[in-house]
Design a protein around this motif. Structure first.
Motif, mmCIF file in Angstrom:
data_model
loop_
_atom_site.group_PDB
_atom_site.id
_atom_site.type_symbol
_atom_site.label_atom_id
_atom_site.label_comp_id
_atom_site.label_asym_id
_atom_site.label_seq_id
_atom_site.Cartn_x
_atom_site.Cartn_y
_atom_site.Cartn_z
ATOM 1 N N GLN A 106 48.136 -44.866 30.773
ATOM 2 C CA GLN A 106 48.853 -45.234 29.553
ATOM 3 C C GLN A 106 50.082 -44.344 29.433
ATOM 4 O OE1 GLN A 106 47.811 -47.557 26.996
ATOM 5 N NE2 GLN A 106 49.804 -47.180 26.100
ATOM 6 N N ASP A 108 53.071 -42.630 27.332
ATOM 7 C CA ASP A 108 53.177 -42.225 25.937
ATOM 8 C C ASP A 108 54.294 -41.190 25.789
ATOM 9 O OD1 ASP A 108 52.790 -41.169 23.341
ATOM 10 O OD2 ASP A 108 50.618 -41.418 23.482
ATOM 11 N N HIS A 116 48.008 -32.366 29.893
ATOM 12 C CA HIS A 116 46.843 -33.233 29.707
ATOM 13 C C HIS A 116 46.018 -33.348 30.981
ATOM 14 C CE1 HIS A 116 47.603 -34.755 25.640
ATOM 15 N NE2 HIS A 116 48.845 -34.430 25.946
ATOM 16 N N ASP A 120 44.370 -40.386 32.374
ATOM 17 C CA ASP A 120 44.625 -41.760 31.929
ATOM 18 C C ASP A 120 45.799 -41.829 30.963
ATOM 19 O OD1 ASP A 120 43.414 -40.459 29.826
ATOM 20 O OD2 ASP A 120 42.027 -42.074 29.366
ATOM 21 N N ILE A 121 46.565 -40.736 30.837
ATOM 22 C CA ILE A 121 47.721 -40.718 29.942
ATOM 23 C C ILE A 121 48.850 -39.953 30.630
ATOM 24 C CG2 ILE A 121 46.979 -38.646 28.709
ATOM 25 C CD1 ILE A 121 48.096 -40.055 26.125
ATOM 26 N N LYS A 132 50.799 -49.920 29.654
ATOM 27 C CA LYS A 132 49.516 -49.562 30.251
ATOM 28 C C LYS A 132 49.491 -50.161 31.643
ATOM 29 C CE LYS A 132 44.595 -49.344 29.543
ATOM 30 N NZ LYS A 132 43.602 -50.360 29.842
#
Length: 154
Positions: A106, A108, A116, A120-121, A132
């Motif tokens: 994803q 962002d 992070h 998944d980000i 996504k």
């Protein structure tokens, strides 16, 4: 409307935003990759050949595309570990590229680059935020229609 893109292991997809670029490749081989965390732990990721490596660069043009390809090479071919910085680390402001690896990523614009451990980000520019990316057997699916992209050989 979803966008599906075929992507060979020998190709890279560049998603081109207003102020940033995201490069996406297939992992290409089943392999392990290590993530070093601020807590001095090491997380092992088990990757499948059709998982995605997404690299976000905070700029556009040839210079940033070369940097994306270099980070892809270091990660995929050299199996360099991913290093996660603490949330308040001063170097996060100076990062030119960051990456994420897995089945789904994803994008962002509201996160701090490089902080992070979840894979998944991924930090991106405003115009790519909200996309996504999901792996498919033959490439990837993107959750909305995209217009400004290109595919090149690695």
């Amino acid at each position: 409307m979803k966008t599906e893109i075929n992507l060979k292991p020998s190709e890279i997809l560049f998603l081109i935003g207003d102020t940033g670029t995201v490069g996406v490749v297939k992992v290409a081989n089943n392999q392990m990759l290590f993530i070093g965390t601020p807590e001095k732990e090491e997380i092992v990721m088990y990757l499948e050949k059709d998982d995605l490596i997404a690299v976000s660069a905070f700029g556009t043009g040839e210079k940033y595309e070369k940097a994306i390809k270099a980070l892809v090479y270091l990660t995929r071919e050299m199996e360099s570990p991913i290093i996660v910085l603490p949330k308040d680390h001063p170097s996060s402001k100076r990062l030119k590229t960051v990456l994420s690896i897995g089945e789904s990523v994803q994008l962002d614009c509201n996160i701090t680059p490089g902080t992070h451990p979840e894979q998944d980000i991924l930090c991106s520019c405003d115009s790519l935020s909200g996309l996504k990316l999901d792996k498919t057997e033959n490439g990837l699916a993107i959750n909305r229609e995209i217009e400004n992209y290109k595919i090149e050989s690695l």
